[in-house]
Scaffold this active site. Sequence first.
Site, mmCIF file in Angstrom:
data_model
loop_
_atom_site.group_PDB
_atom_site.id
_atom_site.type_symbol
_atom_site.label_atom_id
_atom_site.label_comp_id
_atom_site.label_asym_id
_atom_site.label_seq_id
_atom_site.Cartn_x
_atom_site.Cartn_y
_atom_site.Cartn_z
ATOM 1 N N THR A 140 13.990 15.504 -42.016
ATOM 2 C CA THR A 140 13.086 14.548 -41.386
ATOM 3 C C THR A 140 11.987 15.194 -40.546
ATOM 4 O O THR A 140 12.196 16.268 -39.964
ATOM 5 C CB THR A 140 13.901 13.606 -40.468
ATOM 6 O OG1 THR A 140 13.031 12.921 -39.579
ATOM 7 C CG2 THR A 140 14.911 14.361 -39.617
ATOM 8 N N GLU A 185 11.308 14.223 -37.784
ATOM 9 C CA GLU A 185 11.799 14.236 -36.400
ATOM 10 C C GLU A 185 12.165 15.657 -35.958
ATOM 11 O O GLU A 185 12.269 15.926 -34.763
ATOM 12 C CB GLU A 185 13.009 13.320 -36.259
ATOM 13 C CG GLU A 185 12.670 11.852 -36.107
ATOM 14 C CD GLU A 185 11.998 11.517 -34.775
ATOM 15 O OE1 GLU A 185 12.552 11.861 -33.725
ATOM 16 O OE2 GLU A 185 10.912 10.932 -34.810
#
Length: 353
Positions: free
Chosen positions: A131, A133
């Site tokens: 991800t 993130e």
Amino acid sequence: MLNSSKTALITGITGQDGSFLSELLLKKGYEVFGIIRRSSTPNTSRIEHLLDNPSLHLCYCDLTDSSGICRIIRDIRPDEIYNLAAQSHVGVSFDQPEFTAEVNALGVLRILEAVRTAGLSHKTRIYQASTSELYGKVHEIPQSETTPFHPRSPYGVAKLYAFWIMKHYREAYGMFCSNGILFNHESERRGETFVTRKITKAAARISLGSNEVLTLGNLSAKRDWGYAKDYVECMHKILSHSHPDDFVIATGETKTVREFCTASFERAGIELVWLGEGLDECGIDKATGKTVVKVSPEFFRAAEVDLLLGDPSKAVSELGFNPRKTTFRELVEIMTDADIAKQKAVLEKQGTF
Ligand code: NAP
Ligand code: GDD
């Protein structure tokens, strides 16, 4: 092209990405096995339309259950594993950090060990849902495969472990382990507590007469939003590649939450005007003067990821990925239109439309 001899195991098959990926792999002729969790209410709504397909097989398991994972992998001996299962909500990971680590970090290790101990190290290709993130407090703009990681949530930290354990098994055991570093991708099947879907659902309901006010957190956060249906094609391409590797999948365009709101309400026929700042900021319906969007600290996070913007050049050149297949505006339209249609159906059922 049909791939009739291949078997794929998808964890997280009931999720947004799992449902699109199952459709894709079934169309390609795969036997698809999916892991579902036992729940007290049905959790298969996203794959309901596939349940009669004789090439789709569901089995109960959980990424916290090593013995179950080992048994399923030993029995199925999959050619490909797509590990999409996760506690995928960043905000919730602040409330459930330990569970998030169990599933998002150790869950991946359990799969890798199950493959290795079943003697499938040189047969089974594994995709991990990594991800954007991981970039968190970003060290450079845009972010590519070489950008250093700096996660900003228990979710991001758990996914960082997952990323590295995948790389480790690739290097240590020569296993085909690849990370897709996917930036935010949305769809009409997106979970309703993620910001895009929360917005499109509210825009639809308000445009059809609801008096609710949409309450959001950080309106200035910027995300690189793509369409989930396009991105699952890359997952398959990543596992079909000549060698295991890590790829950024992104559109190369970033927008604020505020911009997403403006676009979705516009699609629903409401022109928004933004007034105020910080907690006092609100979105007003220009035609009626009514406040339809407001801000609450309830939706702020203890640490925020302010700006994500991906550089998908490597996926473009090596996988033939087209980051412009669905534009931001088209994505907003697909999602808003779907929620308008759903809300109209609800109102029709109630006899109020
Ligand atoms: P999603 O809609 O939230 O789906 C998550 C899936 O994981 C669901 O099928 C869920 O099952 C399952 N799951 C959760 N905990 C589990 C456990 N302990 N054991 C087994 N299954 C479990 O997420 P998504 O948007 O499709 O994302 C798919 C993956 O990509 C996730 O790993 C996510 O972290 C990652 N990712 C997503 C994005 C994005 O923008 N969508 C971007 C980058 C990476 P239930 O249906 O039973 O809850
Ligand atoms: N969920 C939510 N709800 N987010 C809000 C809200 C709100 O009411 N208001 C503002 N936001 C902001 C969040 O603070 C964040 O900056 C941004 O909107 C996007 O939030 P989400 O839609 O929850 O997604 P995310 O970016 O935190 O995480 C998603 O994308 C990641 C990839 O970057 C998830 O799908 C993760 O699983 C995925 O890894």
